[in-house]
Design a protein around this motif. Structure first.
Motif, PDB file in Angstrom:
ATOM      1  N   GLN A  97       0.858  -1.174   0.000  1.00  0.00           N
ATOM      2  CA  GLN A  97       0.000   0.000   0.000  1.00  0.00           C
ATOM      3  C   GLN A  97       0.898   1.229   0.000  1.00  0.00           C
ATOM      4  OE1 GLN A  97      -3.158  -0.194   2.991  1.00  0.00           O
ATOM      5  NE2 GLN A  97      -2.978  -2.427   3.034  1.00  0.00           N
ATOM      6  N   GLU A  98       0.538   2.209  -0.835  1.00  0.00           N
ATOM      7  CA  GLU A  98       1.419   3.342  -1.059  1.00  0.00           C
ATOM      8  C   GLU A  98       0.670   4.654  -0.908  1.00  0.00           C
ATOM      9  OE1 GLU A  98       4.416   1.260  -4.344  1.00  0.00           O
ATOM     10  OE2 GLU A  98       2.992   2.806  -4.986  1.00  0.00           O
ATOM     11  N   VAL A  99       1.355   5.629  -0.309  1.00  0.00           N
ATOM     12  CA  VAL A  99       0.849   6.998  -0.231  1.00  0.00           C
ATOM     13  C   VAL A  99       1.865   7.898  -0.926  1.00  0.00           C
ATOM     14  CG1 VAL A  99       0.343   8.945   1.289  1.00  0.00           C
ATOM     15  CG2 VAL A  99      -0.468   6.659   1.888  1.00  0.00           C
ATOM     16  N   TYR A 100       1.394   8.685  -1.895  1.00  0.00           N
ATOM     17  CA  TYR A 100       2.240   9.598  -2.663  1.00  0.00           C
ATOM     18  C   TYR A 100       2.052  11.014  -2.137  1.00  0.00           C
ATOM     19  CZ  TYR A 100       2.558   5.695  -5.952  1.00  0.00           C
ATOM     20  OH  TYR A 100       2.772   4.468  -6.525  1.00  0.00           O
ATOM     21  N   GLN A 101       3.163  11.688  -1.851  1.00  0.00           N
ATOM     22  CA  GLN A 101       3.094  13.031  -1.297  1.00  0.00           C
ATOM     23  C   GLN A 101       4.030  13.971  -2.050  1.00  0.00           C
ATOM     24  OE1 GLN A 101       4.301  12.053   2.763  1.00  0.00           O
ATOM     25  NE2 GLN A 101       2.228  12.397   3.483  1.00  0.00           N
ATOM     26  N   GLN A 102       3.573  15.196  -2.250  1.00  0.00           N
ATOM     27  CA  GLN A 102       4.429  16.245  -2.789  1.00  0.00           C
ATOM     28  C   GLN A 102       4.459  17.408  -1.811  1.00  0.00           C
ATOM     29  OE1 GLN A 102       3.587  19.333  -6.016  1.00  0.00           O
ATOM     30  NE2 GLN A 102       4.740  17.784  -7.155  1.00  0.00           N
ATOM     31  N   PHE A 103       5.661  17.762  -1.370  1.00  0.00           N
ATOM     32  CA  PHE A 103       5.849  18.885  -0.468  1.00  0.00           C
ATOM     33  C   PHE A 103       6.247  20.141  -1.237  1.00  0.00           C
ATOM     34  CE2 PHE A 103       6.138  15.105   1.979  1.00  0.00           C
ATOM     35  CZ  PHE A 103       5.646  15.403   3.244  1.00  0.00           C
ATOM     36  N   ALA A 104       6.927  19.936  -2.342  1.00  0.00           N
ATOM     37  CA  ALA A 104       7.312  20.992  -3.282  1.00  0.00           C
ATOM     38  C   ALA A 104       7.662  20.275  -4.574  1.00  0.00           C
ATOM     39  CB  ALA A 104       8.504  21.792  -2.749  1.00  0.00           C
ATOM     40  N   PRO A 105       7.734  20.972  -5.690  1.00  0.00           N
ATOM     41  CA  PRO A 105       8.094  20.286  -6.937  1.00  0.00           C
ATOM     42  C   PRO A 105       9.422  19.547  -6.858  1.00  0.00           C
ATOM     43  CG  PRO A 105       7.235  22.472  -7.393  1.00  0.00           C
ATOM     44  CD  PRO A 105       7.382  22.393  -5.911  1.00  0.00           C
ATOM     45  N   TRP A 106      10.299  19.960  -5.939  1.00  0.00           N
ATOM     46  CA  TRP A 106      11.605  19.319  -5.820  1.00  0.00           C
ATOM     47  C   TRP A 106      11.755  18.477  -4.546  1.00  0.00           C
ATOM     48  CZ3 TRP A 106      14.446  21.017  -1.578  1.00  0.00           C
ATOM     49  CH2 TRP A 106      14.063  22.245  -1.014  1.00  0.00           C
ATOM     50  N   ALA A 107      10.658  18.256  -3.818  1.00  0.00           N
ATOM     51  CA  ALA A 107      10.687  17.453  -2.595  1.00  0.00           C
ATOM     52  C   ALA A 107       9.438  16.590  -2.539  1.00  0.00           C
ATOM     53  CB  ALA A 107      10.776  18.357  -1.361  1.00  0.00           C
ATOM     54  N   THR A 108       9.607  15.299  -2.859  1.00  0.00           N
ATOM     55  CA  THR A 108       8.466  14.387  -2.934  1.00  0.00           C
ATOM     56  C   THR A 108       8.787  13.092  -2.188  1.00  0.00           C
ATOM     57  OG1 THR A 108       9.296  13.524  -5.039  1.00  0.00           O
ATOM     58  CG2 THR A 108       7.668  15.301  -5.143  1.00  0.00           C
ATOM     59  N   GLN A 109       7.736  12.295  -2.004  1.00  0.00           N
ATOM     60  CA  GLN A 109       7.909  11.089  -1.196  1.00  0.00           C
ATOM     61  C   GLN A 109       6.843  10.057  -1.526  1.00  0.00           C
ATOM     62  OE1 GLN A 109       9.123  10.798   3.270  1.00  0.00           O
ATOM     63  NE2 GLN A 109       6.946  11.226   3.247  1.00  0.00           N
ATOM     64  N   VAL A 110       7.227   8.775  -1.419  1.00  0.00           N
ATOM     65  CA  VAL A 110       6.267   7.678  -1.452  1.00  0.00           C
ATOM     66  C   VAL A 110       6.462   6.876  -0.173  1.00  0.00           C
ATOM     67  CG1 VAL A 110       5.393   5.661  -2.672  1.00  0.00           C
ATOM     68  CG2 VAL A 110       6.390   7.574  -3.969  1.00  0.00           C
ATOM     69  N   ILE A 111       5.392   6.700   0.598  1.00  0.00           N
ATOM     70  CA  ILE A 111       5.426   5.903   1.824  1.00  0.00           C
ATOM     71  C   ILE A 111       4.773   4.563   1.521  1.00  0.00           C
ATOM     72  CG2 ILE A 111       4.715   5.744   4.239  1.00  0.00           C
ATOM     73  CD1 ILE A 111       4.656   8.780   4.322  1.00  0.00           C
ATOM     74  N   ARG A 112       5.460   3.466   1.854  1.00  0.00           N
ATOM     75  CA  ARG A 112       4.957   2.131   1.517  1.00  0.00           C
ATOM     76  C   ARG A 112       4.904   1.235   2.749  1.00  0.00           C
ATOM     77  NH1 ARG A 112       8.880   2.941  -2.934  1.00  0.00           N
ATOM     78  NH2 ARG A 112       7.692   3.413  -4.824  1.00  0.00           N
ATOM     79  N   VAL A 113       3.877   0.415   2.797  1.00  0.00           N
ATOM     80  CA  VAL A 113       3.791  -0.671   3.769  1.00  0.00           C
ATOM     81  C   VAL A 113       3.617  -1.958   2.977  1.00  0.00           C
ATOM     82  CG1 VAL A 113       2.515  -1.690   5.675  1.00  0.00           C
ATOM     83  CG2 VAL A 113       2.784   0.799   5.552  1.00  0.00           C
ATOM     84  N   TYR A 114       4.600  -2.849   3.069  1.00  0.00           N
ATOM     85  CA  TYR A 114       4.571  -4.112   2.345  1.00  0.00           C
ATOM     86  C   TYR A 114       3.900  -5.197   3.182  1.00  0.00           C
ATOM     87  CZ  TYR A 114       7.920  -2.219  -1.040  1.00  0.00           C
ATOM     88  OH  TYR A 114       8.536  -1.469  -2.012  1.00  0.00           O
ATOM     89  N   GLU A 115       3.276  -6.121   2.503  1.00  0.00           N
ATOM     90  CA  GLU A 115       2.676  -7.269   3.165  1.00  0.00           C
ATOM     91  C   GLU A 115       3.742  -8.030   3.952  1.00  0.00           C
ATOM     92  OE1 GLU A 115      -0.145 -11.034   1.847  1.00  0.00           O
ATOM     93  OE2 GLU A 115       1.530 -10.429   0.567  1.00  0.00           O
ATOM     94  N   ASN A 116       3.432  -8.382   5.186  1.00  0.00           N
ATOM     95  CA  ASN A 116       4.285  -9.219   6.041  1.00  0.00           C
ATOM     96  C   ASN A 116       5.551  -8.539   6.545  1.00  0.00           C
ATOM     97  OD1 ASN A 116       2.549 -11.470   5.810  1.00  0.00           O
ATOM     98  ND2 ASN A 116       3.506 -12.036   3.866  1.00  0.00           N
ATOM     99  N   GLU A 117       5.666  -7.221   6.345  1.00  0.00           N
ATOM    100  CA  GLU A 117       6.839  -6.519   6.881  1.00  0.00           C
ATOM    101  C   GLU A 117       6.421  -5.672   8.085  1.00  0.00           C
ATOM    102  OE1 GLU A 117       9.791  -7.036   6.303  1.00  0.00           O
ATOM    103  OE2 GLU A 117      10.129  -7.601   4.219  1.00  0.00           O
ATOM    104  N   GLN A 118       7.342  -5.551   9.053  1.00  0.00           N
ATOM    105  CA  GLN A 118       7.041  -4.825  10.287  1.00  0.00           C
ATOM    106  C   GLN A 118       7.514  -3.372  10.258  1.00  0.00           C
ATOM    107  OE1 GLN A 118       7.652  -7.204  13.974  1.00  0.00           O
ATOM    108  NE2 GLN A 118       8.401  -8.814  12.606  1.00  0.00           N
ATOM    109  N   TYR A 119       7.908  -2.912   9.091  1.00  0.00           N
ATOM    110  CA  TYR A 119       8.388  -1.540   8.961  1.00  0.00           C
ATOM    111  C   TYR A 119       7.614  -0.827   7.851  1.00  0.00           C
ATOM    112  CZ  TYR A 119      10.824  -3.313   4.836  1.00  0.00           C
ATOM    113  OH  TYR A 119      11.108  -3.885   3.619  1.00  0.00           O
ATOM    114  N   ALA A 120       7.725   0.495   7.845  1.00  0.00           N
ATOM    115  CA  ALA A 120       7.212   1.308   6.749  1.00  0.00           C
ATOM    116  C   ALA A 120       8.401   1.883   5.998  1.00  0.00           C
ATOM    117  CB  ALA A 120       6.324   2.430   7.274  1.00  0.00           C
TER     118      ALA A 120
END
Length: 956
Positions: free
Chosen positions: A618-641
């Motif tokens: 599952q993924e969340v896409y974020q833009q803070f500025a045109p030059w600062a972006t991020q994708v946050i992911r949570v994978y199946e069966n993993e204990q971290y983001a």
């Protein structure tokens, strides 16, 4: 306690962790008289006097303002006058003239190159000087490595390169007894040398003045020393190209100062010496020494000049160094497991990468404090080494894959997967993926491959169907200029579980006309929180701002408020005319504010912020500025983001340099404490605005609290039994400037030089000539304090020793492939325990007994848990080497020092008395556990212990 002596003891410890590996082609074919090196070769001292140990030396940067080649040959003296070959050419004849003269040399990367160019006559002379202790090798590494931004595995390997060269060519007398870290930022530098003319008939005759000044300096320095021995280092960067001038003036200094003993009853005795001889005299003094357990970071040379910027400088290069070292470990393992021979050219190929990685550990390489042209040279050397070692992987698979006589197809490699570029997967509708796991246990790993198409089938090594999904490549990836020419618009995602020290093969084919596997794009619901997660963790995002709001550990019922943002500190644009005008630059981090500025207005709800929820991730896409972006992911069966950030080009339209950070803000009560790792291994507790060994005057409240973070930084709330941990994929600077928050510096772009020698601002550009775009990853998890160690140790090992992927594109289905080639293979018959790391496995000529008909191997095992870090995994553990490996059996072992250049049975170190917390420990030294006589192949490891073995094999 005096700093110099403290450093000597610290460096004795550092030298003990050095290691060596085989370096064929350097051994000498001549002999000389029996050696008299070691402490017996030291010049005599005089009891009852102040003995001044004069240490002639040169410090030769393995790249900084010029490249390694330019420094060696003396090119581009318009940049810096330096030619290492001329230093060695000049020093050797001067040492021959006077048997009392001494000289030390450190950087074996340069010395080995010089040695290759000498004839046997000169080699004979040099070996004689070494055997007489007149030329002494100190430290013995390929370079004098940086201490802040390096991983311990790479530190070990770069020392391996140099120490084995010395062992092979100079034997016992070439073995360094002392480490010498004079330039990595935070250690002491040399004192100024004194020069004088020698003819009293000259109008400017100044011997009395110079002698008087020198004696005053000696007595001033002696006040701070506990014994009658002090050390004065005579040299500096790239000195002694005219050794005659140096030694002529030093001879005069010794003569005229020592004459004062009879002329004026002086109690000063000056002698040529080395760090080994100096340390030997300290040991003979039979003093009790205090110890220091914390480190020397951060270093500041004035109230507003803290050298904490280089913890993060050149973030892309730092990552490339880390990844190429990862690949080097893979290559050495595969070379050993496939038992490649010299006819395969593997030794030569591996040496190229070893030398490139070794040079990259230099304190003006991975540190990011070199000129831009030199940074390009380091990267080119690493790339060349990787290309050469891809041939080794091909050769290894050529022996490990076949079930019969059919030759397997060649492997292709994709070195730009971090920006979703891979010709092997983008240009083919059918291809094979071979995944090799360098860890001694099976590993589950998520694979992301750039592809053209939206529906694929993936077949596993046993013919099983592997669940896969396709995700569009994020918009921020398309803006990276280095992707020019890439075809892929999507990424294929699937999970692999790869056996210990082994490989699996996966078969991928495009399903033309099949239903798309792409999870739909979803918008945030305005005003309603959105949560992503799996069975272990969940992340909740605010319905108004779209920013991260909280994190939960679902199994332990732990939850914290958690915010995350991108910010920057404006770099101070001073003119360096004085301390208050100190600029921020490659070395120094000096923000022009005590608080960071948010990038943009936060992740506001817009078309650039959205969600994709698939079966695997599952993924969340974020833009803070045109030059600062991020994708946050949570994978199946993993204990971290997973937080994938993309920063750049950092905007400088406002003429302000910027230091970009990511900051995590929690509601944990941390009382000013946070924790960082040391070179990827042990963990140190930090206290904001505090030093353990002196009272801190806070003049730079931000940069004074920054520390190097090689693999992890975390917060603990003991009242709630909660730990919040962030792992990083490269060395970065980090801190906790407020309770409950922590930050990591990701990228720097500055417009001023900081006047520490590099002579240019840290203003990197990309392929399009604009500011460099850097991509990286943070891995975030939440757990109890007691259980967190297992997560960060396990994940840290998986990140640093990541699986290696290669590709073939033959048109061959699983059924046909599996008739001719192995699809699954492990080099171990049983997995290693969960607290044991296979640190080294490689072919090795060795320092132990004479080799058997089959070449011995070098094996290094590490217990990578600290004492009391985990209730179960911190306990001692025993590993049996008997019947452990698949391709061969271990017949016998010889335990070596950690440096692997000496059998442990021959180790004879100086004994020291130390005072620790009110008690005296008379054995400050390593005490390796001896092998059990009843079970010589059973290896017991205590917490944080590394044991090194030369192993003799019998082949199956």
């Amino acid at each position: 306690m005096e700093v110099c002596r403290l450093l000597v003891l610290v460096l004795l410890f550092l030298q003990q962790i050095c290691m060596t590996v085989s370096r064929p082609g350097y051994s000498s074919d001549f002999t000389i008289d029996a050696p008299t090196c070691g402490y017996e070769s030291c010049n005599p001292v005089k009891d009852g006097m102040i003995n001044v140990h004069i240490v002639p030396h040169t410090h030769d940067d393995v790249g900084w303002l010029k490249t390694v080649d330019q420094y060696f040959y003396g090119d581009h003296n318009d940049i810096q006058t330096a030619g290492v070959q001329y230093i060695l050419d000049s020093v050797i004849p001067e040492l021959q003239k006077d048997p009392t003269r001494r000289f030390i040399y450190v950087e074996i990367a340069f010395f080995a190159r010089w040695w290759r160019e000498q004839d046997d006559s000169m080699r004979h002379v040099v070996k004689g000087l070494v055997n007489e202790g007149r030329l002494e090798f100190i430290l013995g590494g390929w370079c004098m490595n940086d201490e802040a931004s390096t991983h311990y595995n790479a530190i070990i390997d770069q020392h391996a390169l140099g120490l084995e060269f010395l062992r092979t060519n100079f034997g016992e007398c070439g073995r360094p007894r002392i480490a010498w870290q004079v330039d990595p930022f935070g250690h002491s530098r040399e004192q100024a040398s004194l020069f004088a003319q020698d003819d009293e008939r000259l109008h400017d005759y100044n011997v009395p003045d110079r002698v008087a000044a020198f004696l005053k300096a000696v007595h001033d320095q002696a006040k701070h020393y506990q014994t009658d021995h002090i050390i004065m280092t005579m040299g500096s960067d790239f000195q002694y190209s005219n050794a005659h001038t140096w030694f002529k003036n030093l001879d005069k200094l010794l003569r005229y100062v020592n004459e004062q003993q009879t002329a004026n009853n002086s109690n000063v005795n000056v002698l040529y010496s080395t760090p080994s001889c100096y340390t030997y005299q300290l040991n003979k003094a039979d003093k009790t020494w205090t110890t220091k357990e914390d480190d020397f970071f951060p270093y500041g040379d004035s109230p507003h000049a803290y050298w904490t910027g280089y913890f993060s400088s050149r973030a892309a290069l730092k990552n490339y160094v880390r990844r190429t070292n990862n690949f080097l470990q893979v290559v050495k393992q595969m070379d050993a497991l496939a038992q490649l021979e010299d006819t395969d050219n593997s030794t030569y190929n591996i040496e190229i990468l070893k030398e490139a990685v070794g040079v990259a550990q230099h304190h003006d390489a991975v540190s990011g404090t070199e000129k831009q042209a030199v940074a390009y040279d380091y990267a080119e050397r690493l790339a060349n080494g990787v290309n050469e070692c891809q041939k080794v992987v091909n050769d290894a698979y050529g022996k490990l894959l076949p079930l019969g006589t059919v030759k397997p197809p060649g492997q292709g490699f994709c070195t730009l997967l971090n920006i979703s570029v891979c010709t092997a997967t983008e240009s083919q509708k059918e291809f094979q993926v071979l995944v090799y796991n360098p860890i001694g246990r099976s590993v589950t790993y998520n694979v992301r491959l750039p592809v053209v198409g939206s529906a694929f089938s993936v077949t596993g090594p046993s013919g099983e169907a592997i669940v896969s999904e396709v995700y569009p490549i994020s918009e921020d990836t398309f803006r990276i200029p280095e992707r020019k020419g890439a075809l892929a618009a999507n990424e294929l995602v699937f999970f692999v579980t790869v056996p210990a020290l082994g490989f699996n093969t996966y078969f991928v084919s495009l399903n033309s006309g099949a239903e798309s596997q792409v999870p739909p794009r979803k918008s945030f619901t305005v005003g309603a929180d959105t949560t992503i997660g799996n069975q272990y963790i969940s992340l909740t995002f605010d319905g108004i701002s779209g920013q991260l709001k909280s994190m939960r550990n679902l199994k332990k019922n732990l939850d914290i408020s958690l915010g995350q943002s991108f910010m920057f500190y404006p770099g101070y644009a001073g003119n360096n005319s004085g301390d208050v005008n100190q600029a921020s630059g490659a070395y120094i981090f000096r923000p022009n504010a005590t608080s960071a500025t948010n990038i943009g207005s936060g992740a506001q709800l817009s078309s650039s912020n959205y969600i994709r929820e698939g079966r695997l991730v599952q993924e969340v896409y974020q833009q803070f500025a045109p030059w600062a972006t991020q994708v946050i992911r949570v994978y199946e069966n993993e204990q971290y983001a997973e937080f994938q950030w993309t920063i750049g080009p950092i905007s400088i339209d406002d003429k302000i340099g910027k230091e970009v950070i990511t900051r995590y803000t929690t509601n944990l009560a941390t009382q000013g404490r946070f924790f960082t790792d040391a070179n990827g291994r042990e963990v140190l507790e930090r206290q904001r605005n505090h030093r353990d060994t002196w009272d801190l005057n806070v003049t730079e409240p931000v940069s004074q609290n920054y520390y190097p973070v090689n693999s992890r930084i975390y917060l603990q709330d003991t009242s709630r039994n909660v730990q919040f941990t962030v792992l990083n994929d490269r060395s970065e600077g980090g801190s906790s400037l407020g309770d409950g928050s922590l930050e990591l510096m990701l990228h720097r772009r500055l417009l001023k030089d900081d006047a520490r020698g590099v002579g240019e601002p840290l203003n990197e550009t990309g392929a399009d000539g604009k500011g460099l775009i850097v991509r990286g990853y943070n891995y975030v998890f939440l757990d109890t304090i007691a259980d967190s160690a297992r997560l960060h140790r396990d994940l840290g090992e998986r990140l640093f020793m990541a699986p290696s992927m290669s590709f073939t594109n033959v048109q061959m289905k699983y059924a046909d492939w599996s008739k001719n080639f192995r699809t699954n293979w492990s080099g171990l018959k049983r997995e290693l325990p969960a607290n044991v790391h296979l640190l080294t496995l490689e072919q090795y000529a060795g320092s132990g007994p004479a080799p058997s008909p089959m070449q011995p191997y070098l094996l290094r095992l590490e217990h990578f848990y600290e004492k009391e870090e985990d209730a179960a995994l911190s306990a001692p553990v025993t590993v049996s080497l008997k019947d452990l490996f698949v391709p061969f059996d271990i017949e016998a072992v010889t335990e070596l020092t950690l440096g692997s250049n000496l059998p442990l049975s021959q180790l004879n170190r100086l004994q020291w008395k130390t005072t620790d917390s009110g008690h005296t420990d008379t054995t400050l030294r390593f005490k390796p556990v001896s092998l059990s006589e009843a079970a010589p192949l059973d290896i017991t490891l205590n917490p944080m212990e590394i044991r090194t073995f030369q192993v003799k094999l019998t082949q199956h």
